[in-house]
Structures are given as C-alpha cells and as structure tokens.
Write a protein that holds these residues in place. Structure first.
Motif, PDB file in Angstrom:
ATOM      1  N   MET A 279      -6.237  -0.930 -14.572  1.00 13.19           N
ATOM      2  CA  MET A 279      -4.921  -1.575 -14.497  1.00 13.19           C
ATOM      3  C   MET A 279      -4.794  -2.345 -13.187  1.00 13.19           C
ATOM      4  O   MET A 279      -5.509  -2.084 -12.225  1.00 13.19           O
ATOM      5  CB  MET A 279      -3.792  -0.543 -14.579  1.00 13.19           C
ATOM      6  CG  MET A 279      -3.637   0.082 -15.957  1.00 13.19           C
ATOM      7  SD  MET A 279      -2.153   1.092 -16.138  1.00 13.19           S
ATOM      8  CE  MET A 279      -0.887  -0.165 -16.301  1.00 13.19           C
ATOM      9  N   ASN A 280      -3.836  -3.271 -13.186  1.00 13.45           N
ATOM     10  CA  ASN A 280      -3.420  -3.918 -11.941  1.00 13.45           C
ATOM     11  C   ASN A 280      -2.608  -2.904 -11.146  1.00 13.45           C
ATOM     12  O   ASN A 280      -1.835  -2.136 -11.721  1.00 13.45           O
ATOM     13  CB  ASN A 280      -2.532  -5.127 -12.222  1.00 13.45           C
ATOM     14  CG  ASN A 280      -3.257  -6.253 -12.909  1.00 13.45           C
ATOM     15  OD1 ASN A 280      -4.434  -6.485 -12.677  1.00 13.45           O
ATOM     16  ND2 ASN A 280      -2.567  -6.972 -13.771  1.00 13.45           N
ATOM     17  N   LEU A 281      -2.781  -2.906  -9.825  1.00 14.70           N
ATOM     18  CA  LEU A 281      -1.954  -2.065  -8.988  1.00 14.70           C
ATOM     19  C   LEU A 281      -1.745  -2.725  -7.633  1.00 14.70           C
ATOM     20  O   LEU A 281      -2.469  -3.649  -7.265  1.00 14.70           O
ATOM     21  CB  LEU A 281      -2.542  -0.660  -8.824  1.00 14.70           C
ATOM     22  CG  LEU A 281      -3.819  -0.472  -8.027  1.00 14.70           C
ATOM     23  CD1 LEU A 281      -3.826   0.927  -7.431  1.00 14.70           C
ATOM     24  CD2 LEU A 281      -5.019  -0.626  -8.930  1.00 14.70           C
TER      25      LEU A 281
ATOM     26  N   TYR B 210       0.810   1.400  -6.847  1.00 13.18           N
ATOM     27  CA  TYR B 210       1.740   1.394  -7.973  1.00 13.18           C
ATOM     28  C   TYR B 210       1.339   0.365  -9.030  1.00 13.18           C
ATOM     29  O   TYR B 210       0.923  -0.743  -8.702  1.00 13.18           O
ATOM     30  CB  TYR B 210       3.163   1.116  -7.486  1.00 13.18           C
ATOM     31  CG  TYR B 210       3.663   2.204  -6.579  1.00 13.18           C
ATOM     32  CD1 TYR B 210       4.132   3.402  -7.103  1.00 13.18           C
ATOM     33  CD2 TYR B 210       3.617   2.060  -5.194  1.00 13.18           C
ATOM     34  CE1 TYR B 210       4.558   4.429  -6.271  1.00 13.18           C
ATOM     35  CE2 TYR B 210       4.042   3.076  -4.356  1.00 13.18           C
ATOM     36  CZ  TYR B 210       4.509   4.257  -4.903  1.00 13.18           C
ATOM     37  OH  TYR B 210       4.921   5.272  -4.082  1.00 13.18           O
ATOM     38  N   VAL B 211       1.496   0.747 -10.314  1.00 13.45           N
ATOM     39  CA  VAL B 211       1.220  -0.184 -11.416  1.00 13.45           C
ATOM     40  C   VAL B 211       2.471  -0.948 -11.818  1.00 13.45           C
ATOM     41  O   VAL B 211       2.388  -1.961 -12.512  1.00 13.45           O
ATOM     42  CB  VAL B 211       0.601   0.530 -12.639  1.00 13.45           C
ATOM     43  CG1 VAL B 211      -0.752   1.139 -12.268  1.00 13.45           C
ATOM     44  CG2 VAL B 211       1.524   1.580 -13.225  1.00 13.45           C
TER      45      VAL B 211
ATOM     46  N   SER C 207       2.485  -8.758 -10.145  1.00 17.13           N
ATOM     47  CA  SER C 207       1.117  -8.606 -10.658  1.00 17.13           C
ATOM     48  C   SER C 207       0.665  -9.754 -11.563  1.00 17.13           C
ATOM     49  O   SER C 207      -0.317  -9.612 -12.278  1.00 17.13           O
ATOM     50  CB  SER C 207       0.984  -7.277 -11.403  1.00 17.13           C
ATOM     51  OG  SER C 207       1.748  -7.296 -12.593  1.00 17.13           O
TER      52      SER C 207
ATOM     53  N   ALA D  40       0.447   4.493 -17.414  1.00 19.44           N
ATOM     54  CA  ALA D  40       0.290   5.520 -16.382  1.00 19.44           C
ATOM     55  C   ALA D  40       0.474   6.936 -16.909  1.00 19.44           C
ATOM     56  O   ALA D  40      -0.277   7.842 -16.540  1.00 19.44           O
ATOM     57  CB  ALA D  40       1.270   5.247 -15.245  1.00 19.44           C
TER      58      ALA D  40
ATOM     59  N   THR E 230      -6.570  -4.518  -7.508  1.00 14.12           N
ATOM     60  CA  THR E 230      -5.550  -4.331  -6.477  1.00 14.12           C
ATOM     61  C   THR E 230      -5.037  -5.654  -5.935  1.00 14.12           C
ATOM     62  O   THR E 230      -5.793  -6.431  -5.347  1.00 14.12           O
ATOM     63  CB  THR E 230      -6.117  -3.472  -5.326  1.00 14.12           C
ATOM     64  OG1 THR E 230      -6.671  -2.274  -5.874  1.00 14.12           O
ATOM     65  CG2 THR E 230      -5.040  -3.118  -4.329  1.00 14.12           C
TER      66      THR E 230
ATOM     67  N   PHE F 209      -0.409   4.624  -9.989  1.00 13.73           N
ATOM     68  CA  PHE F 209      -1.654   4.554 -10.755  1.00 13.73           C
ATOM     69  C   PHE F 209      -2.222   5.954 -10.922  1.00 13.73           C
ATOM     70  O   PHE F 209      -2.639   6.341 -12.002  1.00 13.73           O
ATOM     71  CB  PHE F 209      -2.661   3.657 -10.021  1.00 13.73           C
ATOM     72  CG  PHE F 209      -3.993   3.495 -10.732  1.00 13.73           C
ATOM     73  CD1 PHE F 209      -4.163   2.513 -11.686  1.00 13.73           C
ATOM     74  CD2 PHE F 209      -5.072   4.302 -10.425  1.00 13.73           C
ATOM     75  CE1 PHE F 209      -5.386   2.335 -12.339  1.00 13.73           C
ATOM     76  CE2 PHE F 209      -6.299   4.148 -11.063  1.00 13.73           C
ATOM     77  CZ  PHE F 209      -6.457   3.159 -12.028  1.00 13.73           C
TER      78      PHE F 209
END
Length: 187
Positions: free
Chosen positions: A8-10, A15-16, A26, A126, A145, A156
């Motif tokens: 995932m992007n974080l 934090y996502v 993001s 999450a 990231t 995340f």
C-alpha cells in the motif's frame, strides 16, 4: 502455495490514510501509477477489506469511460476489472467486477486461498491486512512511502503479538521522492 503480499501507499509516519480517510496526500505520479498498474496486471488474486473495496469499486469500474481518461487510467481500469478479487466483509451484501464476497472467518479463508495453486495474492485494507499479519500469513511487505507526514490516521502496521523478522529485497526511489521498499518475511 501462493505468496501473499501486503502492499500500500503510506506516509513517512506510517499511515495509509489521514484522519477521516483522507487520501489526498497519496495521489501517485505517473511513474508510481505505472508501477501500481503493472503490479495489478501481475496479481493472481486481490484480497480487499470492505473500506478499500468501497473506495476502489466506486471509481475503477468506469474510470476508463470518463471524458479525458488518459491511456494509463484506461489500462489500470481494465486490469483492475479483469483481476480476480475477494472482498471480506460482514456488512457488504453484493460485489461485482470479477469479485467474490466472503462474510465468514477471514483468516481461515486467506489461509485456504494461500494453500491453493495460482498466481500471487495481494492483500489491501489495513484492518484485513492486520488480521493476516497477526496470523503470520503475509509473505512480503511492499511499502510505497510518500514524502509526507500526516500526523495520525489509519496505520499501515498493527500491534503484533510477536516480532516479524524481515529481509530487505528491493529499494527504489521514484523521481517524485516516493520510496519503494520491499521486504520478505523471514520464516
């Protein structure tokens, strides 16, 4: 046996999503978006929690039909629709776009899916990923990231009962400063 990856992007602070589910920080560059599109194209099965499913399914099924849709968006939308998906939810009643709904024990179903033959699986969301993480089912973590601090929101990583030892497999810095790190779980 299938490999399960949590990607995932974080934010730099882990934090996502920012408070209120805000994902505005993001939005990927073209380069990062292409990386995600290629990943979707190579995924044998995607596992989604309800919240992530609602966000993805509200946009991607028709994103390629929007006026001015760029070629990369058209490609991603097609790949997303074609990719087999499983949504885990106790409240959702229906799913579409090559998707199956699971309302029972998520950890047991993920373990069963991992034991099957087939292409790699990605897990997103999450809460769902946290359950798989605590059960020791995740084989690889991919952190994309963004160079931003959001302060709080949806993390995340979840609280764990035991350490998870990882081996760094790849790093890549995109031109916009986004850093990709890929770790394999050491068993």
């Amino acid at each position: 046996m299938r490999k399960l990856t949590f990607a995932m992007n974080l934010s730099v602070d882990g934090y996502v999503a920012a408070p209120g589910g805000d994902l505005g920080w993001s939005v990927p560059s073209d380069e990062v978006f292409q990386w995600w599109s290629d990943r979707v194209g190579a995924t044998g099965l995607a596992l989604y929690g309800r919240k992530l499913w609602e966000g993805m399914s509200s946009h991607w099924p028709t994103a390629d039909q929007q006026p001015g849709a760029r070629p990369a968006t058209i490609e991603y939308a097609r790949r997303w629709r074609d990719m087999p998906k499983v949504v885990f939810s106790s409240t959702a009643r229906t799913v579409d776009w090559n998707t199956r709904l699971v309302t029972g024990d998520a950890v047991a179903e993920i373990a069963r899916l991992k034991a099957e033959d087939g292409g790699p699986m990605d897990i997103g969301g999450a809460t769902l990923a946290a359950a798989a993480m605590r059960a020791g089912l995740i084989d690889e973590y991919v952190l994309v990231t963004a160079p931003v601090l959001v302060g709080s929101g949806t993390p995340f990583f979840t609280a764990l009962d035991n350490w998870v030892n990882l081996t760094l497999m790849e790093t890549r810095t995109f031109s916009d400063g986004v850093l990709l790190t890929r770790y394999e779980t050491r068993r």
